[in-house]
Design a protein around this motif. Structure first.
Motif, PDB file in Angstrom:
ATOM      1  N   CYS A   1       0.845  -1.194   0.000  1.00  0.00           N
ATOM      2  CA  CYS A   1       0.000   0.000   0.000  1.00  0.00           C
ATOM      3  C   CYS A   1       0.880   1.243   0.000  1.00  0.00           C
ATOM      4  O   CYS A   1       1.995   1.220   0.518  1.00  0.00           O
ATOM      5  CB  CYS A   1      -0.862   0.036   1.264  1.00  0.00           C
ATOM      6  N   VAL A   2       0.362   2.314  -0.569  1.00  0.00           N
ATOM      7  CA  VAL A   2       1.026   3.610  -0.516  1.00  0.00           C
ATOM      8  C   VAL A   2       0.108   4.541   0.274  1.00  0.00           C
ATOM      9  O   VAL A   2      -1.055   4.725  -0.084  1.00  0.00           O
ATOM     10  CB  VAL A   2       1.282   4.175  -1.926  1.00  0.00           C
ATOM     11  N   PHE A   3       0.611   5.064   1.376  1.00  0.00           N
ATOM     12  CA  PHE A   3      -0.159   5.990   2.207  1.00  0.00           C
ATOM     13  C   PHE A   3       0.576   7.313   2.312  1.00  0.00           C
ATOM     14  O   PHE A   3       1.793   7.304   2.414  1.00  0.00           O
ATOM     15  CB  PHE A   3      -0.361   5.425   3.621  1.00  0.00           C
ATOM     16  N   PRO A   4      -0.100   8.411   2.313  1.00  0.00           N
ATOM     17  CA  PRO A   4      -1.522   8.547   2.021  1.00  0.00           C
ATOM     18  C   PRO A   4      -1.778   8.363   0.534  1.00  0.00           C
ATOM     19  O   PRO A   4      -0.878   8.513  -0.289  1.00  0.00           O
ATOM     20  CB  PRO A   4      -1.841   9.967   2.466  1.00  0.00           C
ATOM     21  N   PHE A   5      -3.036   8.037   0.183  1.00  0.00           N
ATOM     22  CA  PHE A   5      -3.424   7.958  -1.219  1.00  0.00           C
ATOM     23  C   PHE A   5      -4.738   8.718  -1.427  1.00  0.00           C
ATOM     24  O   PHE A   5      -5.496   8.923  -0.490  1.00  0.00           O
ATOM     25  CB  PHE A   5      -3.533   6.513  -1.715  1.00  0.00           C
TER      26      PHE A   5
ATOM     27  N   LYS B   1     -11.047  12.039  -4.561  1.00  0.00           N
ATOM     28  CA  LYS B   1     -10.574  13.358  -4.124  1.00  0.00           C
ATOM     29  C   LYS B   1     -10.359  13.472  -2.612  1.00  0.00           C
ATOM     30  O   LYS B   1     -10.114  14.550  -2.110  1.00  0.00           O
ATOM     31  CB  LYS B   1     -11.503  14.468  -4.619  1.00  0.00           C
ATOM     32  N   PHE B   2     -10.452  12.363  -1.875  1.00  0.00           N
ATOM     33  CA  PHE B   2     -10.181  12.378  -0.436  1.00  0.00           C
ATOM     34  C   PHE B   2      -8.855  11.686  -0.168  1.00  0.00           C
ATOM     35  O   PHE B   2      -8.480  10.738  -0.858  1.00  0.00           O
ATOM     36  CB  PHE B   2     -11.297  11.673   0.342  1.00  0.00           C
ATOM     37  N   LYS B   3      -8.156  12.139   0.853  1.00  0.00           N
ATOM     38  CA  LYS B   3      -6.871  11.566   1.227  1.00  0.00           C
ATOM     39  C   LYS B   3      -7.096  10.484   2.291  1.00  0.00           C
ATOM     40  O   LYS B   3      -7.713  10.738   3.319  1.00  0.00           O
ATOM     41  CB  LYS B   3      -5.950  12.647   1.781  1.00  0.00           C
TER      42      LYS B   3
ATOM     43  N   TYR C   1      -5.182   6.892  -6.492  1.00  0.00           N
ATOM     44  CA  TYR C   1      -6.022   5.885  -7.136  1.00  0.00           C
ATOM     45  C   TYR C   1      -6.866   6.501  -8.244  1.00  0.00           C
ATOM     46  O   TYR C   1      -7.077   5.881  -9.287  1.00  0.00           O
ATOM     47  CB  TYR C   1      -6.936   5.193  -6.116  1.00  0.00           C
ATOM     48  N   ASP C   2      -7.362   7.713  -8.040  1.00  0.00           N
ATOM     49  CA  ASP C   2      -8.194   8.371  -9.048  1.00  0.00           C
ATOM     50  C   ASP C   2      -7.471   8.465 -10.393  1.00  0.00           C
ATOM     51  O   ASP C   2      -8.086   8.296 -11.438  1.00  0.00           O
ATOM     52  CB  ASP C   2      -8.581   9.781  -8.594  1.00  0.00           C
TER      53      ASP C   2
ATOM     54  N   TRP D   1      -4.519  -0.894  -7.269  1.00  0.00           N
ATOM     55  CA  TRP D   1      -4.929  -1.176  -5.905  1.00  0.00           C
ATOM     56  C   TRP D   1      -4.577  -2.609  -5.526  1.00  0.00           C
ATOM     57  O   TRP D   1      -4.217  -3.417  -6.363  1.00  0.00           O
ATOM     58  CB  TRP D   1      -6.425  -0.940  -5.739  1.00  0.00           C
ATOM     59  N   SER D   2      -4.751  -2.886  -4.236  1.00  0.00           N
ATOM     60  CA  SER D   2      -4.503  -4.220  -3.698  1.00  0.00           C
ATOM     61  C   SER D   2      -5.333  -4.386  -2.447  1.00  0.00           C
ATOM     62  O   SER D   2      -5.643  -3.396  -1.775  1.00  0.00           O
ATOM     63  CB  SER D   2      -3.014  -4.367  -3.362  1.00  0.00           C
TER      64      SER D   2
END
Length: 183
Positions: free
Chosen positions: A140-144, A148-150, A172-173, A178-179
């Motif tokens: 995962c990559v945070f934040p993502f 339009k929300f983080k 992601y947008d 994703w995973s």
């Protein structure tokens, strides 16, 4: 038997106390629901499992974002598989080579295995452990960004089966990569 096990004391040879290891959240009062990070407990925000207030030092997590309000929890899965801080939980976020990580990473690991720092700053403390994340390919990559929300944690929004997922890029947008998150 073929099931992983671990000692429940620091000296198995002396005490001969053990239990089977768990790969998913278990026990507690929320039927083994997965951990939600970060969560609030008392006056502190937790980004990883904790043994604060736990009986016998067992690590636990809230299964909602606010333990104080909902009082729902599970014991944490056994996520340590090696490193120099065996028995310690991942500390999120943590710093490695001056970069902030919100999830396990394979950066700096020649084998490609995922690892995490067990303190907030690996650069200073050099404490780490391997992560057990068997059900996905990319971390995962945070934040993502999603709609339009983080997001700083996994989410189950728009997932028909209610499974938690994350973006494997920072947006992601834009990328639609994703995973599923580890259980």
């Amino acid at each position: 038997m073929g099931r992983p096990w671990c000692a429940t004391t620091s000296n198995y040879d002396k005490d001969h106390l053990w239990r089977f290891c768990f790969s998913k959240a278990y026990g507690g009062n929320s039927n083994g629901q997965r951990c939600i990070f970060p969560f609030i407990y008392k006056t502190k925000l937790f980004h990883s499992c904790t043994n604060a207030g736990g009986k016998m030092g067992n690590f636990w997590c809230a299964t909602t974002q606010n333990y104080n309000q909902d009082k729902l929890w599970s014991y944490c899965p056994d996520i340590t598989l090696g490193g120099n801080a065996v028995g310690k939980s991942c500390a999120f976020p943590f710093i490695y080579k001056k970069k902030v990580y919100y999830t396990c990473t394979s950066d700096g690991e020649s084998s490609g295995k995922l690892w995490c720092s067990t303190t907030g700053n690996y650069d200073v403390d050099k404490k780490w452990t391997y992560c057990s994340k068997p059900d996905y390919d990319k971390p995962c990559v945070f934040p993502f960004i999603y709609k339009k929300f983080k997001f700083r944690t996994c989410t189950n929004l728009a997932e028909a089966k209610g499974k938690f997922w994350c973006s494997t890029t920072d947006n992601y947008d834009r990328d639609h990569q994703w995973s599923y998150c580890p259980a």
